[in-house]
Design a protein around this motif. Structure first.
Motif, PDB file in Angstrom:
ATOM      1  N   PRO A 167       0.810  -1.213   0.000  1.00  0.00           N
ATOM      2  CA  PRO A 167       0.000   0.000   0.000  1.00  0.00           C
ATOM      3  C   PRO A 167       0.848   1.270   0.000  1.00  0.00           C
ATOM      4  CG  PRO A 167      -0.826  -1.540   1.636  1.00  0.00           C
ATOM      5  CD  PRO A 167       0.472  -2.094   1.105  1.00  0.00           C
ATOM      6  N   LEU A 168       1.983   1.242   0.700  1.00  0.00           N
ATOM      7  CA  LEU A 168       2.837   2.426   0.716  1.00  0.00           C
ATOM      8  C   LEU A 168       3.326   2.764  -0.680  1.00  0.00           C
ATOM      9  CD1 LEU A 168       4.943   1.832   3.951  1.00  0.00           C
ATOM     10  CD2 LEU A 168       3.037   3.406   3.619  1.00  0.00           C
ATOM     11  N   SER A 169       3.756   1.761  -1.428  1.00  0.00           N
ATOM     12  CA  SER A 169       4.229   2.036  -2.780  1.00  0.00           C
ATOM     13  C   SER A 169       3.069   2.470  -3.679  1.00  0.00           C
ATOM     14  CB  SER A 169       4.953   0.824  -3.364  1.00  0.00           C
ATOM     15  OG  SER A 169       4.057  -0.255  -3.493  1.00  0.00           O
ATOM     16  N   ALA A 170       1.871   1.928  -3.416  1.00  0.00           N
ATOM     17  CA  ALA A 170       0.704   2.341  -4.199  1.00  0.00           C
ATOM     18  C   ALA A 170       0.384   3.803  -3.918  1.00  0.00           C
ATOM     19  CB  ALA A 170      -0.494   1.459  -3.872  1.00  0.00           C
ATOM     20  N   PHE A 171       0.422   4.234  -2.622  1.00  0.00           N
ATOM     21  CA  PHE A 171       0.169   5.628  -2.284  1.00  0.00           C
ATOM     22  C   PHE A 171       1.240   6.527  -2.899  1.00  0.00           C
ATOM     23  CE2 PHE A 171      -3.380   4.674  -0.038  1.00  0.00           C
ATOM     24  CZ  PHE A 171      -3.211   4.010   1.165  1.00  0.00           C
ATOM     25  N   ALA A 172       2.494   6.107  -2.810  1.00  0.00           N
ATOM     26  CA  ALA A 172       3.587   6.903  -3.373  1.00  0.00           C
ATOM     27  C   ALA A 172       3.389   7.067  -4.874  1.00  0.00           C
ATOM     28  CB  ALA A 172       4.931   6.242  -3.083  1.00  0.00           C
ATOM     29  N   ARG A 173       2.957   6.007  -5.536  1.00  0.00           N
ATOM     30  CA  ARG A 173       2.735   6.067  -6.981  1.00  0.00           C
ATOM     31  C   ARG A 173       1.604   7.046  -7.288  1.00  0.00           C
ATOM     32  NH1 ARG A 173       3.047   0.981  -7.548  1.00  0.00           N
ATOM     33  NH2 ARG A 173       0.858   0.522  -7.294  1.00  0.00           N
ATOM     34  N   ASP A 174       0.500   7.005  -6.504  1.00  0.00           N
ATOM     35  CA  ASP A 174      -0.617   7.931  -6.724  1.00  0.00           C
ATOM     36  C   ASP A 174      -0.177   9.370  -6.510  1.00  0.00           C
ATOM     37  OD1 ASP A 174      -2.271   5.833  -7.285  1.00  0.00           O
ATOM     38  OD2 ASP A 174      -3.217   5.785  -5.306  1.00  0.00           O
ATOM     39  N   TYR A 175       0.577   9.621  -5.428  1.00  0.00           N
ATOM     40  CA  TYR A 175       1.020  10.982  -5.143  1.00  0.00           C
ATOM     41  C   TYR A 175       1.994  11.470  -6.220  1.00  0.00           C
ATOM     42  CZ  TYR A 175       2.657  15.066  -2.676  1.00  0.00           C
ATOM     43  OH  TYR A 175       2.975  16.340  -2.345  1.00  0.00           O
ATOM     44  N   ALA A 176       2.834  10.559  -6.692  1.00  0.00           N
ATOM     45  CA  ALA A 176       3.809  10.939  -7.716  1.00  0.00           C
ATOM     46  C   ALA A 176       3.118  11.371  -9.003  1.00  0.00           C
ATOM     47  CB  ALA A 176       4.761   9.784  -7.986  1.00  0.00           C
ATOM     48  N   GLN A 177       1.897  10.902  -9.229  1.00  0.00           N
ATOM     49  CA  GLN A 177       1.169  11.265 -10.436  1.00  0.00           C
ATOM     50  C   GLN A 177       0.393  12.568 -10.272  1.00  0.00           C
ATOM     51  OE1 GLN A 177      -1.153   7.810 -11.339  1.00  0.00           O
ATOM     52  NE2 GLN A 177       0.632   6.592 -11.870  1.00  0.00           N
ATOM     53  N   ALA A 178       0.333  13.102  -9.064  1.00  0.00           N
ATOM     54  CA  ALA A 178      -0.387  14.351  -8.826  1.00  0.00           C
ATOM     55  C   ALA A 178       0.407  15.506  -9.410  1.00  0.00           C
ATOM     56  CB  ALA A 178      -0.593  14.568  -7.333  1.00  0.00           C
ATOM     57  N   LYS A 179      -0.300  16.437 -10.002  1.00  0.00           N
ATOM     58  CA  LYS A 179       0.341  17.639 -10.513  1.00  0.00           C
ATOM     59  C   LYS A 179       0.119  18.745  -9.488  1.00  0.00           C
ATOM     60  CE  LYS A 179       0.276  20.996 -14.223  1.00  0.00           C
ATOM     61  NZ  LYS A 179      -0.428  21.498 -15.387  1.00  0.00           N
ATOM     62  N   VAL A 180       1.189  19.301  -8.993  1.00  0.00           N
ATOM     63  CA  VAL A 180       1.111  20.366  -8.000  1.00  0.00           C
ATOM     64  C   VAL A 180       1.514  21.668  -8.674  1.00  0.00           C
ATOM     65  CG1 VAL A 180       2.004  21.215  -5.801  1.00  0.00           C
ATOM     66  CG2 VAL A 180       1.652  18.759  -6.146  1.00  0.00           C
ATOM     67  N   GLU A 181       0.666  22.656  -8.534  1.00  0.00           N
ATOM     68  CA  GLU A 181       0.903  23.952  -9.167  1.00  0.00           C
ATOM     69  C   GLU A 181       0.907  25.025  -8.094  1.00  0.00           C
ATOM     70  OE1 GLU A 181      -1.321  26.527 -12.656  1.00  0.00           O
ATOM     71  OE2 GLU A 181      -1.793  24.408 -12.413  1.00  0.00           O
ATOM     72  N   LYS A 182       2.040  25.682  -7.893  1.00  0.00           N
ATOM     73  CA  LYS A 182       2.143  26.729  -6.880  1.00  0.00           C
ATOM     74  C   LYS A 182       1.461  27.979  -7.412  1.00  0.00           C
ATOM     75  CE  LYS A 182       5.948  26.867  -4.661  1.00  0.00           C
ATOM     76  NZ  LYS A 182       7.344  27.044  -4.253  1.00  0.00           N
ATOM     77  N   LEU A 183       0.489  28.499  -6.657  1.00  0.00           N
ATOM     78  CA  LEU A 183      -0.245  29.688  -7.074  1.00  0.00           C
ATOM     79  C   LEU A 183       0.348  30.963  -6.507  1.00  0.00           C
ATOM     80  CD1 LEU A 183      -3.910  28.377  -6.732  1.00  0.00           C
ATOM     81  CD2 LEU A 183      -2.516  28.543  -8.801  1.00  0.00           C
ATOM     82  N   ALA A 184       0.844  30.923  -5.296  1.00  0.00           N
ATOM     83  CA  ALA A 184       1.418  32.124  -4.690  1.00  0.00           C
ATOM     84  C   ALA A 184       2.249  31.762  -3.473  1.00  0.00           C
ATOM     85  CB  ALA A 184       0.314  33.089  -4.273  1.00  0.00           C
ATOM     86  N   VAL A 185       3.307  32.507  -3.273  1.00  0.00           N
ATOM     87  CA  VAL A 185       4.087  32.489  -2.046  1.00  0.00           C
ATOM     88  C   VAL A 185       4.417  33.948  -1.786  1.00  0.00           C
ATOM     89  CG1 VAL A 185       6.231  31.770  -0.925  1.00  0.00           C
ATOM     90  CG2 VAL A 185       5.087  30.224  -2.506  1.00  0.00           C
ATOM     91  N   THR A 186       3.907  34.486  -0.697  1.00  0.00           N
ATOM     92  CA  THR A 186       4.099  35.908  -0.446  1.00  0.00           C
ATOM     93  C   THR A 186       4.019  36.218   1.039  1.00  0.00           C
ATOM     94  OG1 THR A 186       3.311  38.138  -1.026  1.00  0.00           O
ATOM     95  CG2 THR A 186       1.638  36.433  -0.741  1.00  0.00           C
ATOM     96  N   SER A 187       4.588  37.328   1.431  1.00  0.00           N
ATOM     97  CA  SER A 187       4.459  37.802   2.805  1.00  0.00           C
ATOM     98  C   SER A 187       3.715  39.139   2.826  1.00  0.00           C
ATOM     99  CB  SER A 187       5.833  37.930   3.466  1.00  0.00           C
ATOM    100  OG  SER A 187       6.645  38.783   2.698  1.00  0.00           O
TER     101      SER A 187
END
Length: 161
Positions: free
Chosen positions: A33-53
């Motif tokens: 299951p750990l490798s299955a979760f890692a595989r699912d997360y690895a396929q997620a596309k993460v898009e940073k929208l903002a980093v600001t102070s």
């Protein structure tokens, strides 16, 4: 005597195999299951929208000093030509434009246009008015990171001249 030692050695070997098999099975099942979760997360596309102070007018971000935290999440829909009315926020507010466009004007004359897909780091304790300047409904998800008992929005007639 030799037979007894041989049988003991055979028993120990069989006993070790009997223990080893369930342990290996548990480890394999736990790892799968750990490798299955890692595989699912690895396929997620993460898009940073903002980093600001700071927010869009340059005010430093601030968080409430006291009180019990309270988060409110809304979806706001503004038809073309409509506006939020003049208001201010005594708490930090963040939003994300789902669709359309919104032009925000602050009491000190700063104007900023936001469109679909853009984050909004709201101004705090500064009067502002958001107007849908587009041809279709402007929709945004709004996150108020407030304090219990403190209003998220304070309405006003408009900026002081």
């Amino acid at each position: 005597m030799m037979r007894l030692n041989s049988r003991c050695a055979a028993k120990k070997s069989a006993h070790s195999r009997c223990l080893l098999l369930p342990i290996l099975t548990i480890l394999l099942l736990a790892a799968a299951p750990l490798s299955a979760f890692a595989r699912d997360y690895a396929q997620a596309k993460v898009e940073k929208l903002a980093v600001t102070s700071t927010n869009y007018v340059g005010q430093p971000l601030a968080y409430p000093d006291s009180g019990k935290p309270e988060v409110t999440v809304l979806v706001v829909h503004l038809p073309p030509g409509s506006s939020t009315g003049w208001h201010k926020h005594p708490v930090p507010v963040y939003a994300w434009m789902i669709e359309g466009e919104l032009t925000v004007r602050t009491e000190n004359g700063i104007e900023k246009r936001f469109v679909k897909g853009e984050p909004i780091i709201e101004v705090m304790n500064l009067l502002h008015n958001g107007t849908n300047t587009g041809k279709k409904t402007a929709s945004l998800v709004v996150f108020y990171t407030g304090v219990e008992g403190v209003p998220n929005v304070i309405k006003a007639d408009g900026p002081n001249p």
